[in-house]
Design an enzyme around this catalytic site. Structure first.
Site, PDB file in Angstrom:
ATOM      1  N   ARG A 173       0.869  -1.178   0.000  1.00  0.00           N
ATOM      2  CA  ARG A 173       0.000   0.000   0.000  1.00  0.00           C
ATOM      3  C   ARG A 173       0.901   1.221   0.000  1.00  0.00           C
ATOM      4  O   ARG A 173       1.963   1.215   0.629  1.00  0.00           O
ATOM      5  CB  ARG A 173      -0.871   0.035   1.243  1.00  0.00           C
ATOM      6  CG  ARG A 173      -1.866  -1.113   1.328  1.00  0.00           C
ATOM      7  CD  ARG A 173      -3.213  -0.579   1.772  1.00  0.00           C
ATOM      8  NE  ARG A 173      -4.122  -1.646   2.103  1.00  0.00           N
ATOM      9  CZ  ARG A 173      -4.962  -2.201   1.232  1.00  0.00           C
ATOM     10  NH1 ARG A 173      -4.973  -1.799  -0.016  1.00  0.00           N
ATOM     11  NH2 ARG A 173      -5.788  -3.152   1.617  1.00  0.00           N
ATOM     12  N   LYS A 179      10.744   3.346   7.807  1.00  0.00           N
ATOM     13  CA  LYS A 179      11.335   3.989   8.992  1.00  0.00           C
ATOM     14  C   LYS A 179      12.635   4.645   8.591  1.00  0.00           C
ATOM     15  O   LYS A 179      13.342   4.150   7.712  1.00  0.00           O
ATOM     16  CB  LYS A 179      11.626   2.941  10.073  1.00  0.00           C
ATOM     17  CG  LYS A 179      11.756   3.529  11.446  1.00  0.00           C
ATOM     18  CD  LYS A 179      10.395   3.890  11.989  1.00  0.00           C
ATOM     19  CE  LYS A 179      10.367   4.153  13.452  1.00  0.00           C
ATOM     20  NZ  LYS A 179       9.026   3.936  13.987  1.00  0.00           N
TER      21      LYS A 179
HETATM   22  N1  GLU Z   1       7.052   6.808  14.997  1.00  0.00           N
HETATM   23  C1  GLU Z   1       5.730   6.354  15.278  1.00  0.00           C
HETATM   24  C2  GLU Z   1       5.689   4.851  15.313  1.00  0.00           C
HETATM   25  O1  GLU Z   1       6.677   4.193  15.532  1.00  0.00           O
HETATM   26  C3  GLU Z   1       4.682   6.989  14.378  1.00  0.00           C
HETATM   27  C4  GLU Z   1       4.812   6.674  12.935  1.00  0.00           C
HETATM   28  C5  GLU Z   1       3.872   7.507  12.062  1.00  0.00           C
HETATM   29  O2  GLU Z   1       3.031   8.221  12.569  1.00  0.00           O
HETATM   30  O3  GLU Z   1       4.036   7.402  10.839  1.00  0.00           O
HETATM   31  O4  GLU Z   1       4.655   4.242  15.194  1.00  0.00           O
END
Ligand code: GLU
Length: 471
Positions: free
Chosen positions: A67, A107
């Site tokens: 997605r 990430k």
């Molecule tokens: N860093 C946060 C997590 O680990 C939020 C990620 C986001 O909102 O894209 O879920």
């Protein structure tokens, strides 16, 4: 005693995937496609401060593009490496699938200790990193949307959004290139508290199911439960605050960088945070016992342990001594694969990270929708709801011939604003996700625990998407 090293963070996540995948029939090859990162970009760049150049290394991993856009935070921390970023990207894929957020997982991370730089320097570093990622397609409203994570927040997201806008001035959806922005820069109300709020909603939902609560040996509701919280960062602070102020949980210990404080009467989270801000740590907090070895306090006697700091805090070394009955994984990856096996063997129940801390990305999804639809939630309907409330009050008063009490009038006349809607959407997402997970736990064969159930829910959804796409 085995001499095998504990698996790395990424290997641990993949082993958790394998455990769930073994209970499903996944076509050969597709399992690897789901499990492994699609791409990882590593970048080194220099930033000049006066006459000196400092080199920085950063990563952005894209785990699954079933997605789009892919989604996940950018962390600034000294320990960032490729293994960590890939592990966290994989967790993002599963997390989004579990809470029905239509994004793939990604990430990013920059190896830096943000405390060593002032605001101006951080802005230059962040903008430079963002430019590198933007130019390679690793930041874009339609492809890859970062968010805050450890060491970053709304301020860094505003810099990233502005850098993107500079480079793509004609992109009408530029603001949607990143979430977690300040509300004055296209952010959404309730994003800062979202992960901690999600932890609260998830725990409330868990305690609505006596059959599941019984697995822990605990009874009743959240009220009066004794919790130990590790980390008073954004996630730990909000989770501890809401659970103590709104659900009557007792925060009997808080573990921070410099040690831990304990109080059987329950700690007032706001006061502890104010102390940490003023003194740089929990040491010296009045009317509480201080222990320098904070990690040891994870082993304290309590009902709920909430690790809300770093990954790999509960390992095979300390897992056998954990006394909490329920471990609520507010951080990403706080329990290693080996520790998970030990804890389960000891009858501990874990609310896994891929579900429990998904509140952040849920509200990020709402922010992204707000940005691409260019309208604040509640803008159209709020006054109409007030009119409906007014009509209900008038009707009642005419028919009953007596006034509606003022407090009830106030409630009926309150049209939902953005924060109300965000909380409502978050609550619904966490509840439904938990219900899907427990359904798998209780109805499928060979599902030993909530983590495996959560991975099964996630992998089934990703698999379905791939199968339907004919990939
Ligand atoms: N860093 C946060 C997590 O680990 C939020 C990620 C986001 O909102 O894209 O879920």
């Amino acid at each position: 005693m085995t001499t095998r090293q504990e698996p790395s963070f990424l290997d641990g996540v993949n082993l958790m995937f394998d455990r769930a995948a073994a209970t499903l029939s996944i076509p050969h090859g597709l399992s690897e496609q789901i499990k492994l990162s699609n791409s990882v970009y590593q970048v080194r760049f220099p930033v000049r401060f006066q006459d000196e150049y400092t080199m920085f290394t950063g990563w952005r991993a894209v785990h699954s593009e079933h997605r789009l856009p892919v989604k996940g935070g950018i962390r600034f921390a000294p320990c960032v490496d490729q293994d960590e970023v890939e592990a966290l990207a994989a967790l993002m894929t599963y997390k989004c699938a579990i809470v029905n957020v239509p994004f793939g997982g990604s990430k990013g991370g920059l190896r830096i200790n943000p405390r060593e730089y002032n605001e101006e320097q951080l802005e230059r570093i962040t903008r430079r990193f963002a430019r590198e990622l933007i130019s390679k397609g690793f930041i874009s409203p339609s492809l890859n949307v970062p968010a805050p994570d450890m060491g970053t927040g709304a301020r860094e997201m505003a810099w990233i959004a502005d850098t993107y806008r500079e480079q793509s001035p004609t992109d009408i959806n530029a603001l949607a290139c990143v979430t977690g922005k300040p509300t004055t820069q296209g952010g959404i109300s309730g994003r800062v508290e979202a992960t901690g709020r999600g932890v609260q909603y998830a725990l409330r939902e868990f305690f609505r199911h006596p059959k599941d609560v019984a697995l822990t040996g605990l009874k009743g509701t959240l009220e009066g439960k004794r919790a130990v919280v590790q980390g008073l960062g954004n996630v730990g602070y909000h989770a501890a605050k809401f659970l103590s102020e709104e659900d009557d949980c007792k925060i009997v210990a808080i573990v921070e960088r410099d040690g831990a404080i304990l109080s059987e009467r329950g700690l007032v989270v706001e006061d502890v945070l104010a102390h940490v801000r003023e003194h740089g740590g929990v040491a010296g907090f009045p009317n509480a016992d201080y222990v320098e070895n904070g990690l040891q306090v994870l082993e304290a006697d309590c009902d709920i342990l909430i690790p809300a700091a770093l990954e790999r805090q509960i390992t095979r070394e300390n897992a056998p001594r954990i006394r909490a009955r329920l471990i609520a994984e507010a951080a990403n990856g706080p329990v290693t694969f080996d520790a998970d096996e030990i804890l389960r063997a000891n009858g501990k129940v874990m609310l896994p990270d891929v579900f429990l801390n998904a509140g952040g990305v849920v509200v990020s999804y709402f922010e992204w929708i707000k940005n691409i639809s260019h309208i604040r939630f509640g803008r159209l309907g709020r006054r109409a709801e007030e009119v409906r409330g007014r009509n209900t009050i008038d009707l009642f008063e005419q028919m009953m011939n007596r006034p509606v009490p003022a407090t009830m009038q106030e409630k009926l006349l309150h049209g939902a604003d953005e924060l109300d809607l965000v909380r409502s959407g978050l609550d619904d997402s966490m509840r439904l996700a938990y219900q899907e997970i427990r359904e798998v736990l209780h109805t499928k064969n060979n599902i030993p625990d909530l983590r495996t159930a959560a991975f099964v829910v996630a992998v089934e959804k990703v698999l379905r998407t791939y199968s339907e796409m004919g990939a």
